[in-house]
Design an enzyme around this catalytic site. Structure first.
Site, mmCIF file in Angstrom:
data_model
loop_
_atom_site.group_PDB
_atom_site.id
_atom_site.type_symbol
_atom_site.label_atom_id
_atom_site.label_comp_id
_atom_site.label_asym_id
_atom_site.label_seq_id
_atom_site.Cartn_x
_atom_site.Cartn_y
_atom_site.Cartn_z
ATOM 1 N N ASP A 295 -3.527 -3.422 4.793
ATOM 2 C CA ASP A 295 -3.972 -4.269 5.910
ATOM 3 C C ASP A 295 -4.306 -3.491 7.177
ATOM 4 O OD1 ASP A 295 -3.495 -6.363 4.236
ATOM 5 O OD2 ASP A 295 -1.887 -7.274 5.411
ATOM 6 N N CYS B 183 3.053 -12.637 -0.184
ATOM 7 C CA CYS B 183 2.229 -13.712 -0.760
ATOM 8 C C CYS B 183 3.096 -14.836 -1.314
ATOM 9 C CB CYS B 183 1.361 -13.167 -1.885
ATOM 10 S SG CYS B 183 0.555 -11.616 -1.522
ATOM 11 N N ARG C 186 4.280 9.482 -10.043
ATOM 12 C CA ARG C 186 3.929 9.523 -11.467
ATOM 13 C C ARG C 186 3.178 10.808 -11.797
ATOM 14 N NH1 ARG C 186 1.902 4.150 -10.716
ATOM 15 N NH2 ARG C 186 3.800 2.936 -10.797
ATOM 16 N N SER D 12 8.433 -3.000 -1.191
ATOM 17 C CA SER D 12 7.621 -3.565 -2.281
ATOM 18 C C SER D 12 7.888 -5.056 -2.486
ATOM 19 C CB SER D 12 7.899 -2.811 -3.590
ATOM 20 O OG SER D 12 7.650 -1.446 -3.430
ATOM 21 N N VAL E 237 8.652 4.689 12.384
ATOM 22 C CA VAL E 237 7.915 5.835 12.912
ATOM 23 C C VAL E 237 7.340 5.421 14.265
ATOM 24 C CG1 VAL E 237 5.918 7.333 12.577
ATOM 25 C CG2 VAL E 237 7.428 6.814 10.652
ATOM 26 N N GLU F 295 10.391 2.864 6.350
ATOM 27 C CA GLU F 295 10.164 1.413 6.431
ATOM 28 C C GLU F 295 11.114 0.847 7.494
ATOM 29 O OE1 GLU F 295 8.166 -1.177 5.359
ATOM 30 O OE2 GLU F 295 9.539 -2.293 6.663
ATOM 31 N N ALA G 16 0.837 -1.208 0.000
ATOM 32 C CA ALA G 16 0.000 0.000 0.000
ATOM 33 C C ALA G 16 0.870 1.256 0.000
ATOM 34 C CB ALA G 16 -0.937 -0.017 1.208
HETATM 35 C C1 LIG Z 1 2.489 -15.806 3.915
HETATM 36 C C2 LIG Z 1 1.544 -14.818 3.288
HETATM 37 C C3 LIG Z 1 0.878 -15.137 2.116
HETATM 38 C C4 LIG Z 1 0.003 -14.219 1.540
HETATM 39 N N1 LIG Z 1 -0.644 -14.557 0.385
HETATM 40 C C5 LIG Z 1 -1.494 -13.670 -0.193
HETATM 41 C C6 LIG Z 1 -2.152 -13.980 -1.414
HETATM 42 O O1 LIG Z 1 -1.960 -15.065 -1.988
HETATM 43 N N2 LIG Z 1 -2.996 -13.056 -1.953
HETATM 44 C C7 LIG Z 1 -3.221 -11.842 -1.346
HETATM 45 O O2 LIG Z 1 -3.982 -11.026 -1.888
HETATM 46 N N3 LIG Z 1 -2.608 -11.528 -0.181
HETATM 47 C C8 LIG Z 1 -1.758 -12.401 0.406
HETATM 48 N N4 LIG Z 1 -1.123 -12.072 1.566
HETATM 49 C C9 LIG Z 1 -1.435 -10.788 2.226
HETATM 50 C C10 LIG Z 1 -0.583 -9.657 1.678
HETATM 51 O O3 LIG Z 1 0.771 -9.977 1.739
HETATM 52 C C11 LIG Z 1 -0.863 -8.404 2.494
HETATM 53 O O4 LIG Z 1 -2.231 -8.147 2.452
HETATM 54 C C12 LIG Z 1 -0.121 -7.198 1.954
HETATM 55 O O5 LIG Z 1 1.257 -7.374 2.074
HETATM 56 C C13 LIG Z 1 -0.544 -5.955 2.732
HETATM 57 O O6 LIG Z 1 0.197 -4.866 2.293
HETATM 58 P P1 LIG Z 1 0.367 -3.609 3.227
HETATM 59 O O7 LIG Z 1 1.247 -2.658 2.493
HETATM 60 O O8 LIG Z 1 -0.936 -3.140 3.712
HETATM 61 O O9 LIG Z 1 1.092 -4.151 4.546
HETATM 62 P P2 LIG Z 1 2.465 -4.917 4.725
HETATM 63 O O10 LIG Z 1 2.815 -5.720 3.548
HETATM 64 O O11 LIG Z 1 2.367 -5.594 6.051
HETATM 65 O O12 LIG Z 1 3.505 -3.733 4.835
HETATM 66 C C14 LIG Z 1 3.504 -2.840 5.906
HETATM 67 C C15 LIG Z 1 4.924 -2.361 6.063
HETATM 68 O O13 LIG Z 1 4.934 -1.319 7.015
HETATM 69 C C16 LIG Z 1 6.092 -1.435 7.813
HETATM 70 N N5 LIG Z 1 5.793 -0.733 9.063
HETATM 71 C C17 LIG Z 1 4.811 -1.022 9.951
HETATM 72 N N6 LIG Z 1 4.816 -0.124 10.952
HETATM 73 C C18 LIG Z 1 5.827 0.739 10.685
HETATM 74 C C19 LIG Z 1 6.325 1.877 11.341
HETATM 75 N N7 LIG Z 1 5.788 2.312 12.501
HETATM 76 N N8 LIG Z 1 7.379 2.538 10.814
HETATM 77 C C20 LIG Z 1 7.944 2.098 9.638
HETATM 78 N N9 LIG Z 1 7.519 1.022 8.955
HETATM 79 C C21 LIG Z 1 6.448 0.350 9.482
HETATM 80 C C22 LIG Z 1 6.286 -2.929 7.976
HETATM 81 O O14 LIG Z 1 7.631 -3.239 8.256
HETATM 82 C C23 LIG Z 1 5.853 -3.445 6.600
HETATM 83 O O15 LIG Z 1 6.945 -3.601 5.712
HETATM 84 C C24 LIG Z 1 -0.220 -12.970 2.167
HETATM 85 C C25 LIG Z 1 0.446 -12.651 3.353
HETATM 86 C C26 LIG Z 1 1.318 -13.548 3.906
HETATM 87 C C27 LIG Z 1 2.021 -13.180 5.194
#
Ligand SMILES: Cc1cc2nc3c(=O)[nH]c(=O)nc-3n(C[C@H](O)[C@H](O)[C@H](O)COP(=O)(O)OP(=O)(O)OC[C@H]3O[C@@H](n4cnc5c(N)ncnc54)[C@H](O)[C@@H]3O)c2cc1C
Length: 462
Positions: free
Chosen positions: A292, A47, A24, A43, A84, A37, A14
């Site tokens: 998430d 999954c 962009r 990135s 953060v 991060e 996200a």
């Molecule tokens: C094993 C596994 C399999 C999956 N398979 C699928 C699938 O097949 N299909 C699907 O749609 N989804 C799947 N998912 C879910 C998907 O990976 C997540 O929904 C997606 O990564 C969410 O993206 P996000 O950017 O919201 O959060 P995240 O990917 O959790 O990224 C959040 C980032 O924020 C950083 N962060 C958090 N708090 C702070 C802070 N205070 N300061 C700095 N950095 C911070 C974290 O380190 C992390 O890198 C899977 C997840 C897992 C764990």
């Protein structure tokens, strides 16, 4: 012209989609972008972790869509290994701490994106943090698990939880040559399905040699003198384990946002409007959130839910990036589509399960049909089970679950489109779906289910 500053918290799906999309639309002369991060990667595809651990994907770096260097080259000031620790909404600034040195500093923002993801649930029990017990949320977690597998060279693995991550990790560990036991609190694996469909997944797992223990809760992880895991206990039994993988779900990572007074819903996720802007006066129209860490509107039930999926996180990021970059986009909500697989058995679901429909106060009919993936006479045709749920009287489609082999999972996309369009099961029967013997029977399994559901809704009158 004054330069605005966008601050992004979270460097994965996200957060970096938002940053990239904003970049962009606006160049560095108009918009400065600072992204924090706390981990080592940006990135990345969590999954893909089960397929990397299972050996289908060779290297960790294959799961990184865009490296920190690539983001920096596009004019994003990426601060890796920097967490953060406070959001000061009134002062429009965030306090960040470098993970290694502990050094802290404030960074001001004009616009803020919260994309902190979700936190895996760690069971509150003795031994939960022992060596050899692993989560699989990040690439660092995946690496730690692979290191542990290499070090322990054990034979037995226990997976706690039988949601899609638990099921995919069970397969990965089987491929690594482990004897795998999955301990599951529910009555069948894959609680995102109704239990009758979960039973099909259960059978498939047993067919692969995975031991499924349902209706059981892990109460303790026992360790040896070296502090490493030796076994997992439930109320009734003890399962030897050289490694334990936890897959019992996640909660939105919203501690920072809550401390800042931003609104969270009943599921603990941040509440946003359709443009992914955080609601309420505290956010002051300057804070966006996605992925998430937010709740999403379920278009079928009309309720807010927390669904942690990468497909939503990427779309949220795009919408946020468009809006903070001066464009306009919205995220209307979801119908609850998800796919996964265990070995060659594919699982697809969209919309409501029976219990969701009950909870929403809907009266419904459900039908289940057995069909095949290809024309029955065509080599390689394999069984496919489709369950379809439709509202009583109106016949509005409410949900579909499919378990089968090739082509089962992505077939659910047809149902997702029908749900989004608000179609009835009768309207679905007229869909012009493709047919040729290698791809489906002349009546596609989804159409067969729609016909049966139509007949049931209308009391067999059609
Ligand atoms: C094993 C596994 C399999 C999956 N398979 C699928 C699938 O097949 N299909 C699907 O749609 N989804 C799947 N998912 C879910 C998907 O990976 C997540 O929904 C997606 O990564 C969410 O993206 P996000 O950017 O919201 O959060 P995240 O990917 O959790 O990224 C959040 C980032 O924020 C950083 N962060 C958090 N708090 C702070 C802070 N205070 N300061 C700095 N950095 C911070 C974290 O380190 C992390 O890198 C899977 C997840 C897992 C764990």
């Amino acid at each position: 012209m004054s330069i605005e500053r966008l601050v992004v918290i979270g460097g994965d799906a996200a957060g970096m989609s938002a940053a990239s999309q904003a970049r962009r639309l606006k160049g560095p002369e108009e918009l400065e972008i600072v992204a924090f991060e706390r981990g080592h990667f940006t990135s990345y595809s969590a999954c893909g972790i089960p397929y990397w651990v299972g050996g289908d994907v060779d290297a960790r770096d294959d799961l990184v869509a865009r490296t920190p260097q690539e983001h920096r080259a596009r004019g994003i000031d990426l601060r890796l290994r920097t967490e953060v620790v406070e959001i000061d909404v009134g002062g429009r600034r965030v306090r960040a701490r470098e993970v290694e040195s502990g050094a802290e500093s404030w960074t001001s923002y004009d616009k803020l994106v919260i994309a902190t993801g979700a936190r895996p649930i760690r069971p509150d029990m003795p031994g939960a943090d022992a060596a050899g017990v692993h989560g699989v949320q990040t690439l660092d977690d995946g690496q730690a698990l692979l290191d542990s597998l290499a070090r322990a060279r054990g034979e037995r693995a226990v997976v706690v939880g039988a949601g899609y991550i638990g099921v995919e990790m069970a397969e990965a560990l089987i491929k690594r040559g482990y004897e795998v036991t999955v301990v599951n609190r529910g009555s069948e694996p894959m609680s995102t399905l109704d239990p009758d469909m979960g039973r099909l997944v259960h059978r498939a797992m047993e067919g692969m040699g995975i031991t499924m223990v349902n209706d059981a809760e892990v109460t303790e992880v026992r360790t040896g003198e070296d502090g490493r895991v030796r076994s997992v206990r439930t109320a009734d039994a003890e399962y030897p384990a050289d490694v334990v993988v936890l897959g019992i779900g996640v909660r939105p990572e919203t501690g920072l946002a809550r401390a800042a007074g931003l609104p969270v819903g009943v599921h603990g996720g941040l509440l946003t409007d359709l443009a992914m802007r955080v609601r309420g006066p505290v956010a002051d129209g300057r804070v966006w959130a996605g992925g998430d860490c937010v709740e999403v509107l379920d278009l079928v039930s009309g309720r807010e839910r927390h669904i942690a999926l990468g497909t939503h996180a990427n779309k949220h990021g795009q919408v946020i990036g468009a809006n903070v970059g001066g464009g306009y986009a919205t995220f209307p909500g979801v119908v609850g589509t998800a796919v996964s697989k265990v070995c060659d058995v594919e699982i697809g679901r969209t919309g409501l399960r029976e219990k969701d429909a009950h909870r929403a106060g809907l009266q419904f009919e459900s039908v289940t049909v057995e069909s095949t993936s290809r024309a029955g006479y065509y080599p390689g045709a394999s069984p496919m089970t489709v369950k379809m749920i439709a509202e009583r009287r109106t016949g509005r489609l409410l949900g579909v679950q499919i378990v089968g082999r090739e082509g089962a999972a992505k077939r659910v996309d047809v149902a997702a489109v029908a749900l989004t369009a608000g179609m009835t099961v009768e309207e679905m029967t007229a869909l012009d779906l493709g047919y040729a013997p290698p791809f489906s029977p002349v009546w596609d399994p989804v159409l067969v289910a729609a016909r049966k559901a139509t007949a049931k809704v209308h009391g067999g009158a059609r």
